[in-house]
Design a protein around this motif. Structure first.
Motif, PDB file in Angstrom:
ATOM      1  N   ILE A 119      18.036  -3.554  -0.163  1.00  0.00           N
ATOM      2  CA  ILE A 119      17.414  -3.872   1.151  1.00  0.00           C
ATOM      3  C   ILE A 119      16.293  -4.887   0.930  1.00  0.00           C
ATOM      4  O   ILE A 119      16.158  -5.855   1.680  1.00  0.00           O
ATOM      5  N   ARG A 120      15.479  -4.658  -0.109  1.00  0.00           N
ATOM      6  CA  ARG A 120      14.373  -5.589  -0.413  1.00  0.00           C
ATOM      7  C   ARG A 120      14.915  -7.010  -0.654  1.00  0.00           C
ATOM      8  O   ARG A 120      14.401  -7.982  -0.112  1.00  0.00           O
ATOM      9  N   ALA A 165       7.855  -8.267   4.321  1.00  0.00           N
ATOM     10  CA  ALA A 165       8.815  -7.152   4.195  1.00  0.00           C
ATOM     11  C   ALA A 165       9.157  -6.908   2.730  1.00  0.00           C
ATOM     12  O   ALA A 165       9.196  -5.762   2.260  1.00  0.00           O
ATOM     13  N   ARG A 166       9.392  -8.015   1.998  1.00  0.00           N
ATOM     14  CA  ARG A 166       9.712  -7.878   0.565  1.00  0.00           C
ATOM     15  C   ARG A 166       8.538  -7.268  -0.194  1.00  0.00           C
ATOM     16  O   ARG A 166       8.704  -6.362  -1.006  1.00  0.00           O
ATOM     17  N   ASP A 167       7.311  -7.772   0.125  1.00  0.00           N
ATOM     18  CA  ASP A 167       6.115  -7.281  -0.585  1.00  0.00           C
ATOM     19  C   ASP A 167       5.902  -5.785  -0.383  1.00  0.00           C
ATOM     20  O   ASP A 167       5.611  -5.060  -1.329  1.00  0.00           O
ATOM     21  N   ILE A 168       6.062  -5.336   0.858  1.00  0.00           N
ATOM     22  CA  ILE A 168       5.764  -3.927   1.138  1.00  0.00           C
ATOM     23  C   ILE A 168       6.820  -3.020   0.492  1.00  0.00           C
ATOM     24  O   ILE A 168       6.506  -1.938  -0.003  1.00  0.00           O
ATOM     25  N   LEU A 169       8.068  -3.490   0.484  1.00  0.00           N
ATOM     26  CA  LEU A 169       9.112  -2.697  -0.180  1.00  0.00           C
ATOM     27  C   LEU A 169       8.878  -2.655  -1.697  1.00  0.00           C
ATOM     28  O   LEU A 169       9.068  -1.624  -2.335  1.00  0.00           O
ATOM     29  N   ARG A 170       8.405  -3.778  -2.236  1.00  0.00           N
ATOM     30  CA  ARG A 170       8.104  -3.822  -3.676  1.00  0.00           C
ATOM     31  C   ARG A 170       7.000  -2.804  -3.994  1.00  0.00           C
ATOM     32  O   ARG A 170       7.090  -2.068  -4.973  1.00  0.00           O
ATOM     33  N   GLU A 171       5.997  -2.748  -3.128  1.00  0.00           N
ATOM     34  CA  GLU A 171       4.874  -1.805  -3.325  1.00  0.00           C
ATOM     35  C   GLU A 171       5.358  -0.354  -3.305  1.00  0.00           C
ATOM     36  O   GLU A 171       5.018   0.447  -4.179  1.00  0.00           O
ATOM     37  N   ASN A 201      17.525   9.439   9.654  1.00  0.00           N
ATOM     38  CA  ASN A 201      18.770   9.390   8.875  1.00  0.00           C
ATOM     39  C   ASN A 201      19.241   7.930   8.802  1.00  0.00           C
ATOM     40  O   ASN A 201      18.502   7.024   9.211  1.00  0.00           O
ATOM     41  N   ASP A 202      20.462   7.726   8.343  1.00  0.00           N
ATOM     42  CA  ASP A 202      20.956   6.358   8.142  1.00  0.00           C
ATOM     43  C   ASP A 202      20.969   5.530   9.429  1.00  0.00           C
ATOM     44  O   ASP A 202      20.888   4.301   9.386  1.00  0.00           O
ATOM     45  N   ASP A 203      21.081   6.207  10.576  1.00  0.00           N
ATOM     46  CA  ASP A 203      21.089   5.471  11.851  1.00  0.00           C
ATOM     47  C   ASP A 203      19.767   4.738  12.090  1.00  0.00           C
ATOM     48  O   ASP A 203      19.674   3.870  12.960  1.00  0.00           O
ATOM     49  N   ASP A 204      18.720   5.129  11.366  1.00  0.00           N
ATOM     50  CA  ASP A 204      17.399   4.542  11.608  1.00  0.00           C
ATOM     51  C   ASP A 204      17.109   3.356  10.687  1.00  0.00           C
ATOM     52  O   ASP A 204      16.048   2.738  10.808  1.00  0.00           O
ATOM     53  N   ILE A 205      18.019   3.059   9.787  1.00  0.00           N
ATOM     54  CA  ILE A 205      17.724   2.020   8.791  1.00  0.00           C
ATOM     55  C   ILE A 205      17.419   0.670   9.458  1.00  0.00           C
ATOM     56  O   ILE A 205      16.415   0.026   9.135  1.00  0.00           O
ATOM     57  N   ASP A 206      18.227   0.271  10.436  1.00  0.00           N
ATOM     58  CA  ASP A 206      18.010  -1.040  11.071  1.00  0.00           C
ATOM     59  C   ASP A 206      16.637  -1.111  11.735  1.00  0.00           C
ATOM     60  O   ASP A 206      15.927  -2.115  11.610  1.00  0.00           O
ATOM     61  N   ASP A 207      16.270  -0.041  12.441  1.00  0.00           N
ATOM     62  CA  ASP A 207      14.949  -0.026  13.106  1.00  0.00           C
ATOM     63  C   ASP A 207      13.827  -0.101  12.085  1.00  0.00           C
ATOM     64  O   ASP A 207      12.843  -0.816  12.274  1.00  0.00           O
ATOM     65  N   LEU A 208      13.959   0.647  10.998  1.00  0.00           N
ATOM     66  CA  LEU A 208      12.901   0.666   9.979  1.00  0.00           C
ATOM     67  C   LEU A 208      12.790  -0.688   9.282  1.00  0.00           C
ATOM     68  O   LEU A 208      11.692  -1.172   9.017  1.00  0.00           O
ATOM     69  N   VAL A 209      13.948  -1.316   9.030  1.00  0.00           N
ATOM     70  CA  VAL A 209      13.935  -2.647   8.391  1.00  0.00           C
ATOM     71  C   VAL A 209      13.222  -3.638   9.311  1.00  0.00           C
ATOM     72  O   VAL A 209      12.430  -4.472   8.867  1.00  0.00           O
ATOM     73  N   ARG A 210      13.483  -3.518  10.610  1.00  0.00           N
ATOM     74  CA  ARG A 210      12.805  -4.405  11.581  1.00  0.00           C
ATOM     75  C   ARG A 210      11.281  -4.195  11.520  1.00  0.00           C
ATOM     76  O   ARG A 210      10.506  -5.141  11.585  1.00  0.00           O
ATOM     77  N   MET A 211      10.876  -2.928  11.343  1.00  0.00           N
ATOM     78  CA  MET A 211       9.448  -2.602  11.296  1.00  0.00           C
ATOM     79  C   MET A 211       8.779  -3.128  10.012  1.00  0.00           C
ATOM     80  O   MET A 211       7.564  -3.224   9.950  1.00  0.00           O
ATOM     81  N   LEU A 212       9.573  -3.453   9.014  1.00  0.00           N
ATOM     82  CA  LEU A 212       9.001  -3.997   7.772  1.00  0.00           C
ATOM     83  C   LEU A 212       8.366  -5.371   8.015  1.00  0.00           C
ATOM     84  O   LEU A 212       7.576  -5.845   7.208  1.00  0.00           O
ATOM     85  N   ARG A 213       8.740  -5.998   9.128  1.00  0.00           N
ATOM     86  CA  ARG A 213       8.209  -7.328   9.442  1.00  0.00           C
ATOM     87  C   ARG A 213       7.082  -7.265  10.471  1.00  0.00           C
ATOM     88  O   ARG A 213       6.651  -8.283  10.982  1.00  0.00           O
ATOM     89  N   ILE A 229       1.987  -0.203   9.630  1.00  0.00           N
ATOM     90  CA  ILE A 229       3.347   0.058  10.137  1.00  0.00           C
ATOM     91  C   ILE A 229       4.373  -0.392   9.089  1.00  0.00           C
ATOM     92  O   ILE A 229       5.355   0.303   8.824  1.00  0.00           O
ATOM     93  N   ARG A 230       4.115  -1.565   8.462  1.00  0.00           N
ATOM     94  CA  ARG A 230       5.043  -2.023   7.412  1.00  0.00           C
ATOM     95  C   ARG A 230       5.108  -0.981   6.282  1.00  0.00           C
ATOM     96  O   ARG A 230       6.190  -0.637   5.801  1.00  0.00           O
ATOM     97  N   LEU A 231       3.927  -0.485   5.904  1.00  0.00           N
ATOM     98  CA  LEU A 231       3.870   0.492   4.798  1.00  0.00           C
ATOM     99  C   LEU A 231       4.623   1.777   5.154  1.00  0.00           C
ATOM    100  O   LEU A 231       5.457   2.263   4.384  1.00  0.00           O
ATOM    101  N   ARG A 232       4.336   2.335   6.337  1.00  0.00           N
ATOM    102  CA  ARG A 232       5.007   3.587   6.736  1.00  0.00           C
ATOM    103  C   ARG A 232       6.515   3.384   6.907  1.00  0.00           C
ATOM    104  O   ARG A 232       7.290   4.292   6.614  1.00  0.00           O
ATOM    105  N   ALA A 233       6.898   2.203   7.397  1.00  0.00           N
ATOM    106  CA  ALA A 233       8.343   1.936   7.552  1.00  0.00           C
ATOM    107  C   ALA A 233       9.013   1.900   6.180  1.00  0.00           C
ATOM    108  O   ALA A 233      10.110   2.456   5.998  1.00  0.00           O
ATOM    109  N   ALA A 234       8.346   1.261   5.216  1.00  0.00           N
ATOM    110  CA  ALA A 234       8.910   1.208   3.865  1.00  0.00           C
ATOM    111  C   ALA A 234       8.982   2.615   3.264  1.00  0.00           C
ATOM    112  O   ALA A 234       9.979   2.984   2.627  1.00  0.00           O
ATOM    113  N   GLU A 235       7.929   3.393   3.467  1.00  0.00           N
ATOM    114  CA  GLU A 235       7.925   4.781   2.955  1.00  0.00           C
ATOM    115  C   GLU A 235       9.019   5.604   3.632  1.00  0.00           C
ATOM    116  O   GLU A 235       9.677   6.429   2.990  1.00  0.00           O
TER     117      GLU A 235
END
Lengths: 126, 352
Positions: free
Chosen positions: B329-330, B338-344, B289-301, B307-313
């Motif tokens: 967020i991107r 992080a930007r590239d994987i979110l763009r994908e 849920n929304d509480d996980d956004i910070d952790d997932l954003v961290r995983m984008l790096r 891991i970057r791909l699954r975090a973005a998904e």
């Protein structure tokens, strides 16, 4: 299985036409008059139940006929793909004979009600 | 010279006669075999037709009598009877069993257990399982522990059908010792028994099992009640450091998608093994849920692409996530990866 379904439906007073495989079912849809309900197995030789239901939905006269799929494949994705292809109901094996007959009856009642409704609308009755 | 020539002619003549007789004899044998086959086929068709009618009638009315089944026809009738059992359920099965007993299929099946042919023994085991006669459990138990994987699994299945609550503990203890049993068949047996029967014994066995067998038992937990499975997985995770067990546990929690599983999954985002982190991210993607956004954003790096791909998904799958929010967020990311994987992922979402 077709023998059992034939027995159960004939006993309930229905007139049953059997197609031995998918190819025969497709031929029946192309050449014969529509029936009140179609029962299809998902896995059939030559053409799958999904192929048959797709073809049926595109055939004038048959497109509104309710289709009940009967299959041993009970996964969520199997049920969803059958319903998306145009099946009206999905029954997984093993099934209860009385439940099967009740579902057939329900589909026929619904289909007749829909046909009556559209006939009334066509005649301008609100 | 003339005598020698006439001897050759006589020998040739008799040889010709012998070949002719042999040919006619072979022809007669072939015709005989064909006639016998056609007769057998007709007989089998008559028998099948008659029994199909009997079995179909038994679905709607209680049978009071049945024609006796000869030893010669037993396999064919047992097979047909078993076929009806496999695709029907409910009260009609009681009638099928009554018909089977009236026809003496139980006697044929018990005799069939001693057959030299595996096919006959398998068929007999299935018949006894469907007949659900508790007395036959003493015959089936030794077969369930035999070396042949097909016979042992069929016997275990039959025992589960006869007395599921009494046989489940034995079955679960055997699962761990039988890598030759196909997991899909085992899963089907557990599903047929139902979560009420399977959950507690399976949870107990998974908690107490050797670490080598825990992943196998954890896989079967999808047949259990969610709350029981989750409780057992939690207990296993608290006690283990085995990476394969942790990965299978996280996979199961993700599969269960129970809200209580989210807290467990979050803990493993910090695990040193990236594969475990990957499964944790996937779990958050399913339950987060929304509480996980910070952790997932961290995983984008993260340095691992997957891991970057699954975090973005996972971010894209969050219940409150919108295309605009994801794009925002991107745009906030100063890390190129992080930007590239979110763009994908955004492109994939748009294409879908």
């Amino acid at each position: 299985m077709s023998h059992v379904l034939d027995f159960l439906l004939t006993r309930e007073g229905f007139s049953v036409r059997l197609a031995r495989d998918g190819r025969e079912a497709l031929r029946a849809i192309a050449e014969e008059d529509p029936c009140e309900v179609v029962i299809l197995d998902v896995m059939m030789p030559f053409a799958s139940g999904i192929q048959v239901v797709r073809s049926l939905r595109q055939t004038p006269g048959w497109s509104d006929v309710p289709v009940i799929m009967v299959s041993g494949k009970g996964a969520e994705s199997d049920v969803v793909s059958a319903l998306e292809a145009g099946a009206s109901d999905y029954l997984t094996k093993p099934f209860r004979p009385r439940e099967f007959v009740a579902r057939v009856r329900a589909q026929i009642v619904r289909s007749r009600a829909a046909a009556n409704g559209s006939a009334l609308a066509r005649d301008g009755v609100a | 010279m003339v005598g020698f020539q006439s001897l050759i002619v006589v020998i040739a003549m008799w040889a010709g006669v012998a070949v002719l007789v042999l040919t006619l004899g072979l022809f007669a044998v072939i015709i005989g075999i064909r006639i016998a086959q056609a007769h057998g086929r007709r007989r089998s068709e008559r028998l099948t037709r008659r029994w199909r009618n009997l079995l179909s009638r038994a679905l709607v009315e209680t049978p009071v009598s049945a024609p006796p089944v000869s030893r010669r026809d037993a396999a064919e009738i047992m097979s047909l009877w078993g076929y009806y059992h496999e695709f029907l359920r409910g009260e009609c099965k009681t009638n099928l069993n009554r018909l089977g007993q009236l026809a003496g299929l139980d006697i044929h099946a018990k005799r069939g257990l001693r057959s030299d042919r595996v096919r006959h023994r398998l068929l007999s085991i299935h018949v006894l399982g469907n007949l659900r006669d508790r007395e036959t459990r003493r015959l089936l138990r030794p077969i369930a522990r035999s070396a042949n994987p097909y016979l042992s699994l069929a016997a275990a299945h039959a025992l589960m059908r006869i007395s599921p609550r009494e046989s489940i503990t034995d079955l679960i203890s055997m699962i761990a010792q039988r890598p030759d049993w196909p997991p899909a068949r085992v899963m089907a047996i557990l599903q047929e028994a139902g979560p009420e029967v399977v959950s507690e014994p399976l949870a107990r066995a998974a908690i107490e099992a050797d670490v080598a067998y825990q992943p196998l038992l954890l896989i079967y937990m999808s047949t259990s009640l969610d709350r029981v499975a989750l409780r057992a997985i939690k207990e296993i995770l608290l006690a283990t450091s085995d990476e394969q067990v942790i990965i299978t546990s996280l996979y199961q929690i993700t599969h269960l998608a129970h809200p209580d599983g989210l807290h467990i999954v979050r803990v493993f985002l910090e695990h040193p093994n990236w594969l475990i982190q990957l499964h944790a991210v996937q779990g958050i993607g399913r339950m987060g849920n929304d509480d996980d956004i910070d952790d997932l954003v961290r995983m984008l790096r993260h340095q691992k692409y997957w891991i970057r791909l699954r975090a973005a998904e996972a971010l894209a799958k969050l219940p409150t996530m919108t295309a605009r929010r994801l794009a925002a967020i991107r745009d906030r990311q100063d890390d190129r990866y992080a930007r590239d994987i979110l763009r994908e992922v955004i492109a994939q979402e748009v294409a879908a």
